[in-house]
Design an enzyme around this catalytic site. Structure first.
Site, PDB file in Angstrom:
ATOM      1  N   PHE A 143       7.852  -8.135  18.278  1.00  0.00           N
ATOM      2  CA  PHE A 143       7.246  -8.402  16.971  1.00  0.00           C
ATOM      3  C   PHE A 143       7.472  -9.871  16.593  1.00  0.00           C
ATOM      4  CE2 PHE A 143       6.840  -8.145  12.330  1.00  0.00           C
ATOM      5  CZ  PHE A 143       5.633  -7.466  12.243  1.00  0.00           C
ATOM      6  N   ASP A 220      15.896  -3.556  17.605  1.00  0.00           N
ATOM      7  CA  ASP A 220      15.017  -3.451  16.447  1.00  0.00           C
ATOM      8  C   ASP A 220      14.496  -2.015  16.404  1.00  0.00           C
ATOM      9  OD1 ASP A 220      12.797  -3.378  14.729  1.00  0.00           O
ATOM     10  OD2 ASP A 220      12.296  -5.469  15.106  1.00  0.00           O
ATOM     11  N   TYR A 245      10.423   1.268   5.200  1.00  0.00           N
ATOM     12  CA  TYR A 245       9.157   1.585   4.527  1.00  0.00           C
ATOM     13  C   TYR A 245       8.148   2.250   5.452  1.00  0.00           C
ATOM     14  CZ  TYR A 245       8.576  -3.192   6.366  1.00  0.00           C
ATOM     15  OH  TYR A 245       8.603  -4.304   7.151  1.00  0.00           O
ATOM     16  N   LYS A 246       8.500   2.486   6.702  1.00  0.00           N
ATOM     17  CA  LYS A 246       7.599   3.175   7.626  1.00  0.00           C
ATOM     18  C   LYS A 246       7.896   4.680   7.586  1.00  0.00           C
ATOM     19  CE  LYS A 246       7.503  -0.944  10.596  1.00  0.00           C
ATOM     20  NZ  LYS A 246       6.239  -1.502  10.118  1.00  0.00           N
ATOM     21  N   ARG A 394      -4.201   1.291  15.856  1.00  0.00           N
ATOM     22  CA  ARG A 394      -3.033   2.155  15.973  1.00  0.00           C
ATOM     23  C   ARG A 394      -3.240   3.405  15.121  1.00  0.00           C
ATOM     24  NH1 ARG A 394       2.269  -1.349  14.753  1.00  0.00           N
ATOM     25  NH2 ARG A 394       1.317  -1.236  12.688  1.00  0.00           N
TER      26      ARG A 394
END
Length: 419
Positions: A143, A220, A245-246, A394
């Site tokens: 990322f 991560d 927050y996912k 995605r």
């Protein structure tokens, strides 16, 4: 059943093979976590929300939870709430995440700052803990935040970046890591689940290879926490960072968490010396002296209000159990691949995720040259996946808030948009 839902079922039956629709309904009827679907906000005008791997849905009780906090904890108790509950909240909530989702004992996880800030803190701490070693190993496709911060840390500390360039679909392997690490390696930074393809890294084997070289391993967990079970303690992980927050549904900008193995606490020193990480937080002394334990990763005042939403989601995950969450996730992603094979592969769409569920996290990526425009049309029509440059969509299937039939509606919408 409402008339609109009956109409939707009839429409699906007209555009799909009977077998595919029947399979989605059979899987939903057999889903032991189906009752969880009703506790999330049902967004008006959204036919399929397939972006839970970027931002999870809020729980229906969140408005009242927030109102009660403002009315009572903040509005009534005022500053007394710091002594009564807020001072310990970063550690208490960190322990809750560790217990529910990380496979880690208490006293090693804390909620604080953003993912970016915590990555910086832990990277700098790891480099300082390995004097004489001058390389950071990181995946070239990691990322952007991970890569950017690693590059900044390398510049600050005079270390060199060593890049791993794995297969874009299957992701990094332990063998690839073992060929790159050496007695010059101070730190290895990798993602547990690849944010593009969803490839699931072999955390135990990679961690073992890194530690055998004498380097520090930093994971991560942003795309795996809350959807993929893990055992950080048993697997020997040194440090990890993840967002909330996912799949933890903490809301936009909710704070991240950091895991620092107990044996490293007091030996690893993070570089942002704020008053919340001091041994005596209210001494206001002339020099910084770090506290013992996980609180040493704190710097400034923690964002208490932003810690509210994830607490209800952690309760849901705990009630379901991570094994059941993972089983539902595999069922959803397997079904998405099945629907892809029948509806999208004939249109030239490429599967850009591993087919083997044991090698895949919680999302499935598909590719087509027109997907940037397709995504814009889907959003207008109330079907919400996300687009990843240059050509990927995605399908983020959050297990507790997504059904198989909703997944099917999303795949059908992609097919129709392409047509």
């Amino acid at each position: 059943m409402t008339e609109s839902l009956e109409d939707e079922h009839r429409r699906l039956a007209q555009v799909l093979s009977p077998d595919l629709l029947a399979e989605a309904r059979r899987l939903d009827e057999a889903d032991p976590l189906a009752q969880q679907l009703d506790v999330f906000v049902d967004a008006p005008g959204v036919a399929a929300y397939l972006d839970g791997n970027s931002l999870g849905r809020p729980l229906k009780d969140m408005p009242e939870t927030a109102a009660r906090f403002i009315r009572e904890d903040w509005g009534t108790r005022l500053i007394r709430s710091w002594d009564e509950q807020w001072m310990e909240l970063p550690m208490r909530l960190g322990d809750r995440i560790a217990d529910v989702a990380l496979g880690a004992a208490a006293g090693q996880t804390i909620v604080a700052d953003s993912t970016s800030v915590l990555l910086y803190k832990l990277m700098r701490a790891a480099i300082a803990a390995r004097p004489g070693r001058d390389e950071i190993v990181i995946e070239g496709g990691n990322f952007p935040t991970d890569r950017f911060i690693a590059a900044g840390v390398a510049e600050e500390t005079g270390t060199t970046l060593r890049w791993i360039e794995p297969d874009a679909v299957t992701g990094v392997t332990a063998e690839e890591v073992a060929t790159v690490v050496s007695d010059r390696t101070a730190l290895v930074v990798l993602s547990h689940v690849d944010y593009r393809s969803g490839a699931l890294a072999d955390m135990p084997s990679i961690t073992r290879a890194v530690k055998d070289s004498g380097a520090v391993m930093l994971w991560d967990l942003c795309h795996s926490v809350g959807v993929v079970p893990m055992q950080l303690d048993d697997w020997g992980v040194d440090m990890a960072v993840g967002c909330t927050y996912k799949y933890l549904n903490g809301g936009p900008g909710s704070p991240a968490f950091a895991y620092l193995r107990s044996e490293h606490q007091g030996r690893f020193s993070q570089p942002i010396h704020g008053w919340w990480g001091a041994a005596d937080i209210f001494a206001m002394g002339p020099e910084y002296a770090p506290v013992a334990g996980i609180r040493q990763l704190l710097s400034g005042t923690p964002p208490v209000l932003s810690m509210l939403a994830m607490q209800g989601m952690l309760d849901l995950i705990a009630d379901a159990g991570m094994a059941a969450v993972r089983a539902k996730s595999i069922s959803l992603t397997d079904f998405a691949v099945r629907a892809y094979d029948e509806l999208l592969a004939p249109l030239g769409v490429r599967l850009q995720s591993p087919r083997n569920a044991s090698l895949r996290g919680g999302h499935v990526t598909i590719g087509h040259d027109s997907f940037q425009e397709v995504t814009q049309k889907l959003w207008k029509d109330g079907v919400i996946p996300d687009f990843r440059f240059p050509d990927g969509i995605r399908l983020g299937l959050s297990p507790l808030s997504t059904s198989h039939e909703e997944t099917l509606r999303g795949v059908v919408a992609v097919r129709d948009a392409l047509a």
